[in-house]
Design an enzyme around this catalytic site. Sequence first.
Site, PDB file in Angstrom:
ATOM      1  N   LYS A  52      30.881  43.504  35.697  1.00  0.00           N
ATOM      2  CA  LYS A  52      30.711  42.363  34.786  1.00  0.00           C
ATOM      3  C   LYS A  52      29.680  41.385  35.367  1.00  0.00           C
ATOM      4  O   LYS A  52      28.788  40.916  34.657  1.00  0.00           O
ATOM      5  CB  LYS A  52      32.061  41.659  34.559  1.00  0.00           C
ATOM      6  CG  LYS A  52      33.017  42.463  33.680  1.00  0.00           C
ATOM      7  CD  LYS A  52      34.425  41.871  33.623  1.00  0.00           C
ATOM      8  CE  LYS A  52      35.355  42.778  32.820  1.00  0.00           C
ATOM      9  NZ  LYS A  52      36.745  42.308  32.741  1.00  0.00           N
ATOM     10  N   GLN A  96      40.894  38.604  36.006  1.00  0.00           N
ATOM     11  CA  GLN A  96      41.045  40.055  35.810  1.00  0.00           C
ATOM     12  C   GLN A  96      42.509  40.467  35.920  1.00  0.00           C
ATOM     13  O   GLN A  96      43.223  40.068  36.842  1.00  0.00           O
ATOM     14  CB  GLN A  96      40.178  40.805  36.845  1.00  0.00           C
ATOM     15  CG  GLN A  96      40.099  42.302  36.642  1.00  0.00           C
ATOM     16  CD  GLN A  96      39.350  42.722  35.367  1.00  0.00           C
ATOM     17  OE1 GLN A  96      38.508  42.001  34.850  1.00  0.00           O
ATOM     18  NE2 GLN A  96      39.670  43.896  34.861  1.00  0.00           N
ATOM     19  N   ASP A 119      37.725  36.143  27.307  1.00  0.00           N
ATOM     20  CA  ASP A 119      38.494  37.392  27.188  1.00  0.00           C
ATOM     21  C   ASP A 119      39.231  37.450  25.857  1.00  0.00           C
ATOM     22  O   ASP A 119      39.611  38.525  25.400  1.00  0.00           O
ATOM     23  CB  ASP A 119      39.562  37.448  28.300  1.00  0.00           C
ATOM     24  CG  ASP A 119      39.183  38.386  29.434  1.00  0.00           C
ATOM     25  OD1 ASP A 119      38.438  39.339  29.201  1.00  0.00           O
ATOM     26  OD2 ASP A 119      39.672  38.147  30.562  1.00  0.00           O
TER      27      ASP A 119
HETATM   28  N1  GUN Z   1      42.054  44.324  32.596  1.00  0.00           N
HETATM   29  C1  GUN Z   1      41.767  45.361  31.794  1.00  0.00           C
HETATM   30  N2  GUN Z   1      40.906  44.987  30.816  1.00  0.00           N
HETATM   31  C2  GUN Z   1      40.673  43.666  30.994  1.00  0.00           C
HETATM   32  C3  GUN Z   1      39.875  42.709  30.300  1.00  0.00           C
HETATM   33  O1  GUN Z   1      39.210  42.993  29.281  1.00  0.00           O
HETATM   34  N3  GUN Z   1      39.884  41.452  30.823  1.00  0.00           N
HETATM   35  C4  GUN Z   1      40.624  41.120  31.921  1.00  0.00           C
HETATM   36  N4  GUN Z   1      40.591  39.844  32.341  1.00  0.00           N
HETATM   37  N5  GUN Z   1      41.382  41.975  32.575  1.00  0.00           N
HETATM   38  C5  GUN Z   1      41.404  43.248  32.110  1.00  0.00           C
END
Ligand code: GUN
Length: 295
Positions: A52, A96, A119
């Site tokens: 990311k 995350q 998110d």
């Molecule tokens: N864990 C798995 N997918 C995601 C996501 O799209 N965002 C976050 N913050 N954690 C995740």
Amino acid sequence: MANILDGKKAAKEVKAELRTEIEKLEEDGIVPGLAAVLVGENPASKIYVSSKAKQCKKIGIHSEVIYKPDDITHDDLIRLVVDLNKRDDIHGILVQEPLPPQINKLDLNLQINPFKDVDGFHPENLGRILIGDPLFLTCTPYGILELLERNDISLNKKDIVILGRSNIVGKPLAAMIMQKWPNTNGTVTVCHTGTQDVVKHTKHADVVICAIGIAEYLKDYMIKDDAIVVDVGINRVDDSSVEKGYRLVGDVAYEGCEKKCSWITPVPGGVGPMTIAMLLYNTVKACKLINKVED
Ligand code: GUN
């Protein structure tokens, strides 16, 4: 043989469009900023977060990764988020998942400023999706809809079966598909551990979206001819024939399904790159909202 829903290609298109928008913002001295918080040492989370951050940099989004130990207290993590809410150079905040058990996820998501919730996990943003008036769309479901749309696939009048009812994929995706938006407006069924006969549902579905985290769960006999198959899973399976000792597979038994369906997402290179692309999209959107920049 199925057509491929190429997530890498669609994500590249989204990012090229975002790059143009970011250049316009730069002319006004505005730089979008994303803070990603990584708690603990989960190897998959480390890879996701660094990917990311890397992709932010590539298109001109300022990004910071904040590493915290696995034993961080709930209150310390909340304090971190509250500080990020106050920063003018940070427009998007993500923590995350998965998170260690001492963290109350609901409380954490409630503390993120909904205008920085790129998110789309804040209950306010999830609720707004449900009532059809969204601020940010949750990234993975949004990525799936965008991938279908960029391949001229509409869900209007289709029967869609989602396998899995997670708060970050299955539930928000179901809420999005039932909206009367361009290319949604489908009839959606969500299967989960309480579903008595999964095949009864998948067998008749025009579209099957698999997000359950079980390697190669969806087999060819479970789908109808020419179905559209979207695979959200990414699972490690042991494989002594490769140097790493494992390979990555989705929730779909690709080889069998690929021969029967009309469209399919590969793993990797399907939904994964789209999740990140929509996170970047939401970050640019957050930056524009906060800076009152009109489209
Ligand atoms: N864990 C798995 N997918 C995601 C996501 O799209 N965002 C976050 N913050 N954690 C995740």
